[in-house]
Design an enzyme around this catalytic site. Structure first.
Site, mmCIF file in Angstrom:
data_model
loop_
_atom_site.group_PDB
_atom_site.id
_atom_site.type_symbol
_atom_site.label_atom_id
_atom_site.label_comp_id
_atom_site.label_asym_id
_atom_site.label_seq_id
_atom_site.Cartn_x
_atom_site.Cartn_y
_atom_site.Cartn_z
ATOM 1 N N HIS A 1 29.651 -7.404 -81.831
ATOM 2 C CA HIS A 1 30.246 -7.333 -83.237
ATOM 3 C C HIS A 1 31.718 -6.238 -83.293
ATOM 4 O O HIS A 1 31.124 -5.348 -83.903
ATOM 5 C CB HIS A 1 29.286 -7.210 -84.314
ATOM 6 C CG HIS A 1 28.769 -8.572 -84.598
ATOM 7 N ND1 HIS A 1 29.038 -9.492 -85.340
ATOM 8 C CD2 HIS A 1 27.287 -8.867 -84.108
ATOM 9 C CE1 HIS A 1 28.041 -10.379 -85.371
ATOM 10 N NE2 HIS A 1 27.006 -10.209 -84.626
ATOM 11 N N GLU B 1 33.911 -6.305 -85.165
ATOM 12 C CA GLU B 1 34.436 -5.950 -86.603
ATOM 13 C C GLU B 1 33.258 -4.786 -87.078
ATOM 14 O O GLU B 1 33.784 -3.971 -88.006
ATOM 15 C CB GLU B 1 34.348 -7.115 -87.426
ATOM 16 C CG GLU B 1 32.870 -7.570 -87.794
ATOM 17 C CD GLU B 1 32.088 -8.261 -86.873
ATOM 18 O OE1 GLU B 1 32.602 -8.374 -85.728
ATOM 19 O OE2 GLU B 1 31.010 -8.507 -87.181
ATOM 20 N N CYS C 1 30.065 -13.671 -81.636
ATOM 21 C CA CYS C 1 28.329 -14.080 -81.824
ATOM 22 C C CYS C 1 28.259 -15.198 -81.981
ATOM 23 O O CYS C 1 28.219 -15.949 -80.952
ATOM 24 C CB CYS C 1 27.852 -12.885 -82.817
ATOM 25 S SG CYS C 1 26.044 -12.654 -82.581
#
Ligand code: MN
Length: 244
Positions: A221, A223, A129
């Protein structure tokens, strides 16, 4: 003679064991934000993703000069540039567009020092990001400051598909088909830096992933999707940690 050989074998076994123990868990530095009260802030989704992938995550608080950044890079095996605030548009020759642009000058300074030290070190980089936007700017590219007002596109709080280029880290991990990803950004790569290769876009044309031989950068994202229970995204972190 025989006892010498046995002794030598023990020494070699010990050295191999020491080398293996040292290499089992690569150290992965992760850049972070500052909280509203000035603390060090990083969602545990990043540290958990690196841990699950076989690395040891080390959060990197603000660094203040080139020597500190170089020392950090010496100590780690790879680095993750995490999400967060917007990169100062002055770095790509623009004024702040509007009130949607949020800047933390201290983090910008720290991240730029770490980014330059990372490039100098040649150690693997995973840029997520803001991290993707940061590295593109450091390498000489520019950004859309606000996709809604500049392009009429909304990429915050939605999910969308991304199409992958055939020769990319993502397609090697996930195959050639499009992927469904989260989207929590209002900025994106505008002019790609000369040295980067764009490897994924959304259907509306926004750059969603790029890479160099050293860097894998994603605008989404992984994660967060991993933490939400989508274990497929562990493979991306494993591919990164396996290079370390
Ligand atoms: Mn998006």
């Amino acid at each position: 003679m025989a006892s010498n050989k046995i002794f030598a074998a023990f020494i070699i076994a010990g050295a191999v064991f020491a080398a293996c123990s040292r290499n089992n868990y690569p150290l992965v530095g992760i850049s972070c934000s500052r909280s509203s009260y000035g603390g060090t802030e990083l969602p545990a989704t990043y540290t958990e993703a690196i841990s699950r992938a076989g690395g040891v995550p080390l959060v990197i608080p603000t660094v203040h000069d080139e020597a500190q950044a170089a020392a950090v890079l010496d100590a780690i095996d790879g680095i993750v540039f995490s999400g967060g605030e917007d990169v100062n548009p002055a770095w790509y020759g623009e004024e702040v567009l509007n009130e949607t642009v949020e800047i933390d000058s201290l983090r910008d300074r720290s991240d730029s020092l770490l980014a330059r030290a990372a490039l100098a070190s040649g150690k693997p980089v995973l840029a997520i990001c803001r991290g993707s936007q940061l590295m593109n700017v450091i390498l000489g590219g520019s950004l859309y400051q606000d996709l809604p007002s500049q392009k009429g596109l909304v990429h915050s709080g939605v999910t969308h598909k991304i199409g992958l280029s055939g020769d990319s880290a993502l397609s090697r991990i996930y195959g050639p088909d499009s992927l469904e990803v989260n989207s929590l950004h209002h900025q994106a790569v505008k002019d790609p830096a000369p040295s980067i290769r764009i490897t994924a876009r959304s259907a509306d044309g926004v750059v969603e992933a790029w890479e160099t031989p050293q860097i894998i950068a994603v605008q989404f994202h992984p994660e967060k999707m991993l933490a939400a229970g989508d274990d497929d995204w562990l493979a991306l972190f494993r591919a990164f940690v396996d290079r370390l």
